[in-house]
Design a protein around this motif. Structure first.
Motif, PDB file in Angstrom:
ATOM      1  N   GLN A 161     -10.407  -0.405  11.737  1.00  0.00           N
ATOM      2  CA  GLN A 161     -10.629  -0.372  10.283  1.00  0.00           C
ATOM      3  C   GLN A 161      -9.303  -0.261   9.539  1.00  0.00           C
ATOM      4  OE1 GLN A 161     -12.587   3.174   8.909  1.00  0.00           O
ATOM      5  NE2 GLN A 161     -12.892   2.368   6.849  1.00  0.00           N
ATOM      6  N   ARG A 162      -8.418   0.599  10.033  1.00  0.00           N
ATOM      7  CA  ARG A 162      -7.113   0.770   9.383  1.00  0.00           C
ATOM      8  C   ARG A 162      -6.271  -0.495   9.479  1.00  0.00           C
ATOM      9  NH1 ARG A 162      -5.204   2.430   6.220  1.00  0.00           N
ATOM     10  NH2 ARG A 162      -3.293   3.384   6.949  1.00  0.00           N
ATOM     11  N   LEU A 163      -6.291  -1.164  10.626  1.00  0.00           N
ATOM     12  CA  LEU A 163      -5.544  -2.411  10.764  1.00  0.00           C
ATOM     13  C   LEU A 163      -6.036  -3.453   9.761  1.00  0.00           C
ATOM     14  CD1 LEU A 163      -5.232  -2.690  14.658  1.00  0.00           C
ATOM     15  CD2 LEU A 163      -3.322  -2.599  13.026  1.00  0.00           C
ATOM     16  N   VAL A 164      -7.351  -3.564   9.617  1.00  0.00           N
ATOM     17  CA  VAL A 164      -7.926  -4.528   8.677  1.00  0.00           C
ATOM     18  C   VAL A 164      -7.538  -4.153   7.241  1.00  0.00           C
ATOM     19  CG1 VAL A 164     -10.111  -5.373   7.704  1.00  0.00           C
ATOM     20  CG2 VAL A 164      -9.799  -5.275  10.188  1.00  0.00           C
ATOM     21  N   GLN A 165      -7.640  -2.865   6.898  1.00  0.00           N
ATOM     22  CA  GLN A 165      -7.283  -2.424   5.538  1.00  0.00           C
ATOM     23  C   GLN A 165      -5.820  -2.737   5.229  1.00  0.00           C
ATOM     24  OE1 GLN A 165      -8.234   1.728   5.851  1.00  0.00           O
ATOM     25  NE2 GLN A 165     -10.275   1.488   4.938  1.00  0.00           N
ATOM     26  N   GLU A 166      -4.943  -2.395   6.149  1.00  0.00           N
ATOM     27  CA  GLU A 166      -3.514  -2.602   5.911  1.00  0.00           C
ATOM     28  C   GLU A 166      -3.164  -4.087   5.922  1.00  0.00           C
ATOM     29  OE1 GLU A 166      -1.513  -0.522   4.687  1.00  0.00           O
ATOM     30  OE2 GLU A 166      -2.806   1.221   4.928  1.00  0.00           O
ATOM     31  N   ALA A 167      -3.841  -4.872   6.754  1.00  0.00           N
ATOM     32  CA  ALA A 167      -3.599  -6.319   6.758  1.00  0.00           C
ATOM     33  C   ALA A 167      -3.983  -6.913   5.411  1.00  0.00           C
ATOM     34  CB  ALA A 167      -4.376  -6.994   7.892  1.00  0.00           C
ATOM     35  N   GLU A 168      -5.099  -6.472   4.841  1.00  0.00           N
ATOM     36  CA  GLU A 168      -5.512  -6.973   3.523  1.00  0.00           C
ATOM     37  C   GLU A 168      -4.489  -6.566   2.454  1.00  0.00           C
ATOM     38  OE1 GLU A 168      -9.276  -6.938   0.408  1.00  0.00           O
ATOM     39  OE2 GLU A 168      -9.586  -6.199   2.440  1.00  0.00           O
ATOM     40  N   THR A 169      -4.022  -5.318   2.509  1.00  0.00           N
ATOM     41  CA  THR A 169      -2.998  -4.858   1.563  1.00  0.00           C
ATOM     42  C   THR A 169      -1.723  -5.680   1.700  1.00  0.00           C
ATOM     43  OG1 THR A 169      -3.883  -2.614   1.579  1.00  0.00           O
ATOM     44  CG2 THR A 169      -1.598  -2.870   0.868  1.00  0.00           C
ATOM     45  N   CYS A 170      -1.299  -5.906   2.938  1.00  0.00           N
ATOM     46  CA  CYS A 170      -0.072  -6.680   3.169  1.00  0.00           C
ATOM     47  C   CYS A 170      -0.226  -8.129   2.711  1.00  0.00           C
ATOM     48  CB  CYS A 170       0.321  -6.632   4.648  1.00  0.00           C
ATOM     49  SG  CYS A 170       1.003  -5.036   5.143  1.00  0.00           S
ATOM     50  N   LEU A 171      -1.419  -8.684   2.882  1.00  0.00           N
ATOM     51  CA  LEU A 171      -1.648 -10.043   2.392  1.00  0.00           C
ATOM     52  C   LEU A 171      -1.436 -10.101   0.886  1.00  0.00           C
ATOM     53  CD1 LEU A 171      -4.736 -11.431   4.335  1.00  0.00           C
ATOM     54  CD2 LEU A 171      -2.399 -12.294   4.378  1.00  0.00           C
ATOM     55  N   ARG A 172      -1.940  -9.082   0.186  1.00  0.00           N
ATOM     56  CA  ARG A 172      -1.776  -9.041  -1.275  1.00  0.00           C
ATOM     57  C   ARG A 172      -0.310  -8.875  -1.668  1.00  0.00           C
ATOM     58  NH1 ARG A 172      -6.736  -8.131  -3.883  1.00  0.00           N
ATOM     59  NH2 ARG A 172      -8.314  -7.248  -2.526  1.00  0.00           N
ATOM     60  N   LEU A 173       0.389  -7.981  -0.951  1.00  0.00           N
ATOM     61  CA  LEU A 173       1.756  -7.640  -1.331  1.00  0.00           C
ATOM     62  C   LEU A 173       2.801  -8.650  -0.862  1.00  0.00           C
ATOM     63  CD1 LEU A 173       1.737  -3.802  -0.558  1.00  0.00           C
ATOM     64  CD2 LEU A 173       1.599  -4.902  -2.804  1.00  0.00           C
ATOM     65  N   TYR A 174       2.664  -9.106   0.382  1.00  0.00           N
ATOM     66  CA  TYR A 174       3.726  -9.893   1.003  1.00  0.00           C
ATOM     67  C   TYR A 174       3.304 -11.292   1.428  1.00  0.00           C
ATOM     68  CZ  TYR A 174       5.076  -4.998   1.682  1.00  0.00           C
ATOM     69  OH  TYR A 174       5.325  -3.670   1.488  1.00  0.00           O
ATOM     70  N   GLY A 175       2.019 -11.476   1.684  1.00  0.00           N
ATOM     71  CA  GLY A 175       1.565 -12.753   2.234  1.00  0.00           C
ATOM     72  C   GLY A 175       1.609 -12.736   3.747  1.00  0.00           C
ATOM     73  N   LEU A 176       1.123 -13.795   4.323  1.00  0.00           N
ATOM     74  CA  LEU A 176       1.003 -13.913   5.775  1.00  0.00           C
ATOM     75  C   LEU A 176       2.362 -13.996   6.461  1.00  0.00           C
ATOM     76  CD1 LEU A 176      -0.805 -14.535   8.317  1.00  0.00           C
ATOM     77  CD2 LEU A 176      -0.565 -16.933   7.715  1.00  0.00           C
ATOM     78  N   LYS A 177       3.226 -14.883   5.984  1.00  0.00           N
ATOM     79  CA  LYS A 177       4.494 -15.128   6.677  1.00  0.00           C
ATOM     80  C   LYS A 177       5.400 -13.910   6.678  1.00  0.00           C
ATOM     81  CE  LYS A 177       4.907 -19.354   4.620  1.00  0.00           C
ATOM     82  NZ  LYS A 177       5.595 -20.516   4.095  1.00  0.00           N
ATOM     83  N   LYS A 178       5.403 -13.155   5.590  1.00  0.00           N
ATOM     84  CA  LYS A 178       6.332 -12.020   5.476  1.00  0.00           C
ATOM     85  C   LYS A 178       5.783 -10.740   6.075  1.00  0.00           C
ATOM     86  CE  LYS A 178       8.789 -13.746   1.460  1.00  0.00           C
ATOM     87  NZ  LYS A 178       9.108 -13.550   0.053  1.00  0.00           N
TER      88      LYS A 178
END
Length: 200
Positions: free
Chosen positions: A15-32
């Motif tokens: 659950q935490r990995l999914v939450q943080e991945a969604e946050t990172c997608l918003r903040l940085y995008g996939l590549k970064k």
């Protein structure tokens, strides 16, 4: 999974990995976004990440699938709330609102910056096929006229709705000032044709 993790711990880490991945997608995008960034945020060793996901792309695909599942539930709720008789105009309105709501999700930035295409290219073929099958099932489940169509036609309409969805990649070329009208016209065309084919 290692036996040192309880079922509760495994569920929590995922659950935490999914939450943080969604946050990172918003903040940085996939590549970064790196695996190092994800494990730092979740506070797990890097090796533990790979017990849950073979790659960051599979984690991001999980995020996309969960977002799609949430949107599907919302769409189903709205479709079921349409008073009888269900007609193309009402279904188009519901679908248009769904497509517009995507603009407020991290999925929208994935689409518009081209990273969704990059993600799909990096996924194993079976993951992409699974996504297409889920889209086909969603069309059959969500759109009332699909019940009267053959599996081949359902796949065609599912593909058409995916194509409309992916038109967001070309919003600028289509024209920002006309994009919403164009989006509604495309949806109306696909849905009206589906109704005509199913009920003729």
């Amino acid at each position: 999974m290692p036996k040192s993790f309880t079922e509760h711990e495994r569920a929590y880490i995922k659950q935490r990995l999914v939450q943080e991945a969604e946050t990172c997608l918003r903040l940085y995008g996939l590549k970064k976004t790196t695996v190092d960034e994800l494990v730092r945020r979740v506070k797990i060793p890097k090796g533990t990440f790979y017990l849950f996901y073979e790659s960051k792309e599979l984690l991001f695909f999980d995020v996309v699938m969960r977002l799609q599942e949430t949107m599907t539930r919302e769409l189903l709720r709205e479709i079921e709330a349409i008073p009888e008789p269900v007609d193309p105009d009402r279904v188009t309105g519901v679908m248009f609102r769904l497509y517009k709501s995507i603009q407020d999700s991290c999925l929208f930035s994935l689409i518009t910056n081209g990273e969704l295409e990059l993600l799909m290219r990096k996924l194993p073929p079976e993951a992409v096929e699974t996504n297409a099958r889920i889209d086909d099932m969603n069309v059959e489940m969500l759109l009332p006229p699909a019940h009267g169509l053959s599996p081949e036609r359902i796949k065609a309409y599912s593909g058409a709705l995916r194509a409309v969805f992916l038109s967001m990649l070309h919003r600028r070329e289509i024209g920002d000032d006309v994009f919403d009208d164009a989006l509604e016209l495309m949806l109306r065309g696909v849905i009206t044709r589906m109704f005509q084919e199913a009920y003729s």
